[in-house]
Design an enzyme around this catalytic site. Structure first.
Site, short mmCIF file in Angstrom:
data_model
loop_
_atom_site.label_atom_id
_atom_site.label_comp_id
_atom_site.label_asym_id
_atom_site.label_seq_id
_atom_site.Cartn_x
_atom_site.Cartn_y
_atom_site.Cartn_z
N LYS A 76 28.59 40.17 43.95
CA LYS A 76 29.98 40.05 44.40
C LYS A 76 30.38 41.36 45.09
O LYS A 76 29.99 42.44 44.64
CB LYS A 76 30.90 39.78 43.19
CG LYS A 76 32.35 39.51 43.57
CD LYS A 76 33.20 39.11 42.35
CE LYS A 76 34.65 38.81 42.73
NZ LYS A 76 35.48 38.41 41.58
N SER A 151 38.30 34.11 41.98
CA SER A 151 38.03 34.89 43.17
C SER A 151 36.55 35.03 43.51
O SER A 151 36.22 35.43 44.63
CB SER A 151 38.61 36.30 42.99
OG SER A 151 37.93 36.99 41.94
N SER A 175 38.08 34.16 37.17
CA SER A 175 37.37 34.22 38.45
C SER A 175 35.87 33.98 38.42
O SER A 175 35.26 33.84 39.47
CB SER A 175 37.63 35.56 39.13
OG SER A 175 38.87 35.51 39.78
N1 GLN Z 1 43.18 33.64 39.74
C1 GLN Z 1 43.60 34.77 38.98
C2 GLN Z 1 44.35 35.74 39.85
O1 GLN Z 1 44.58 35.42 40.95
C3 GLN Z 1 42.41 35.42 38.33
C4 GLN Z 1 41.61 36.24 39.25
C5 GLN Z 1 40.43 36.90 38.61
O2 GLN Z 1 39.98 36.51 37.55
N2 GLN Z 1 39.95 37.94 39.25
O3 GLN Z 1 44.70 36.81 39.45
#
Ligand code: GLN
Length: 490
Positions: A76, A151, A175
């Protein structure tokens, strides 16, 4: 070969049936062919990858190989990797070449794995659809008109489209698990503190945790063996004895107590998803598990609590991007203040700015007690809910996400509906617990397209080995995890 497990690939490398250079080249070819549309990778660097592959082949020839030596892994783009462009999905870091390796990258390098490339992600890991990336949206390999989740959407799409053998992700509120669910793969967020955050670009430091995204629980166990361990450069890293995460694989599930939280099967859950999860629970019953109902009464508060705490931490973490030492700097400005303002205005996208605004607001003197402090208190209650539930059960099962993959653009203008994607995952981060998602079947979307559904398995602190075995046992009697999207096999 593209459907092989990490163990099978390691065996092929060991027997010299294939070299790491050949394997890496095969994936690079697939990336060249499919990535222009899927957009799972922000950066590939064949020269760097092939040099690592060559070194791995040498190690294998010397009889010095570990389980991941020579295996191409996608990283990532939130992990600093020396010599690699590291963008975190943001214009702010569009041209940033990392001068050092993150703790996680060091570990993969030491294991002899090949860094195959840096995967696309929501900007600074904020999002559930990968649509906030400065580098464009990612297609879900199961239906290219849909999002892969986020994400870690690039990593999920790369694993699903067989553009890598496995990948890494990070999970602050879901995410790893939500994109794993939407793309039909396995993903695990470890207990907070097990994986080093050193060199992992910070979003919300008390919640961020790195973990594996792969085809199976068994593959994830091998990844966990590499990814976890104490790192003194991360002040929240836990000093514990090294574990072998494969050690429980193959054990019987007879007598294991599985808790179903009634709040996870209530209003808001897609009917098709519910059906798949119920069938998966039946499968566990057949495997000898005892099913009990549990309650997590503060589930509904987890989203509001998260959207106070995560932006608060983000607003502080992102203050370092000021255009002075690194990152984007505006081309023209009047004075220092103007340079800060223009650089940040240009470098950050809309969702990131929204979070900085919320975070700054809840931390400001007049509102700290009403929002930030209150959220911290509720965070404790949420952790206590889990502690009580784990008095009655060993593992908690439920859906990972309330729906299957949605259409690109469908929720882009509705942040609250986007935030609700994490309704079943966020509480796990707030409590610091481990959670994982494995593919459990398919459910029809409104237009009839069948899309992957993820089953979430939540464990008590440090219970990853048992969770992985629960996933593995299920994957021995089902084949959802081996299914491939159409149109990706060349
Ligand atoms: N979808 C969540 C957010 O937008 C979690 C994102 C994540 O786990 N990095 O913050």
């Amino acid at each position: 070969m593209i459907n092989h497990s990490l163990k099978q690939l390691a065996d092929m490398l060991a027997s010299k049936e294939i070299s790491s250079v050949e394997l890496t080249q095969e994936y690079l070819n697939r990336i060249a062919q499919l990535n222009p549309e899927i957009n799972a990778y922000i950066t590939v660097n064949p020269e760097l990858s092939l040099a690592q592959a060559q070194a791995a082949d040498q190690r294998i020839a010397n009889g010095d190989a570990g389980p991941l030596t020579g295996i191409p892994i996608a990283q990532k783009d939130i992990f600093c990797a020396k010599g690699w462009r590291t963008t975190c999905g943001s214009r702010m870091l569009e041209n940033f070449i990392a001068p050092y390796d993150a703790g996680i990258i060091e570990r993969f390098n030491a294991a002899g794995a090949v860094n195959l490339g840096k995967t696309n992600m929501d900007e600074f890991a904020m999002g559930s659809s990968n649509e906030t990336s400065y580098f464009g949206k990612v297609q879900n390999p199961w239906d290219r008109s849909r999002v892969p989740g986020g994400s870690s959407g690039g990593s999920a799409a790369a694993v699903a489209a067989r553009l890598c053998a496995a990948a890494t992700g990070t999970d602050t509120g879901g995410s790893i698990r939500q994109p794993a669910s939407l793309c039909g793969l396995s993903g695990l967020k470890p207990t907070y503190g097990l994986a080093s955050r050193y060199g992992m670009i910070a979003f919300a430091s008390s919640l961020d945790q790195a973990g594996p995204m792969a085809h199976s629980a068994e593959d994830m166990a091998l990844m966990m063996n590499v990814m976890t361990g104490f790192d003194e450069r991360d002040s929240t890293s836990l000093q514990r004895e090294k574990e072998d995460y494969t050690r429980e694989l193959g054990k019987s599930l007879a007598g294991i107590r599985i808790g179903l939280p009634k709040e996870y099967f209530a209003e808001g859950l897609d009917a098709g998803v519910a059906k798949v999860i119920e069938a998966a629970v039946d499968e566990y019953r057949k495997l000898g598990a005892e099913i009990v109902e549990v309650t997590l009464p503060n589930t509904m508060l987890s989203i509001p609590v998260y959207y106070v705490l995560a932006p608060a931490e983000a607003s502080s973490n992102l203050s370092r991007y000021d255009g002075v030492r690194f990152g984007h700097r505006a081309a023209e400005y009047d004075d220092l203040m103007d340079m800060y303002c223009k650089s940040r205005a240009e470098g950050f996208g809309e969702e990131v700015k929204r979070r900085i605004l919320i975070g700054t607001y809840v931390l400001s003197a007049g509102y700290y007690d009403a929002y930030y402090l209150k959220a911290q208190q509720i965070r404790r209650l949420i952790a206590e809910d889990f502690a009580k539930a784990f008095e009655q059960c060993d593992l908690i099962l439920g859906p990972t996400a309330p729906s299957t993959a949605f259409k690109s653009g469908e929720k882009a203008d509705d942040p609250v509906s986007m935030y609700l994607q994490d309704i079943y995952t966020i509480a796990v981060n707030l409590a610091g617990l481990p959670g994982m998602s494995i593919p459990a079947g398919f459910a029809p979307a409104a237009d009839g397209v069948e899309l992957p559904v993820g089953l979430q398995i939540i464990g008590n602190y440090f219970d990853e080995a048992r969770m992985l075995n629960a996933g593995h046992a299920y994957q021995q009697v089902t084949d959802w995890h081996t299914r491939m999207p159409e149109g990706i096999a060349s």
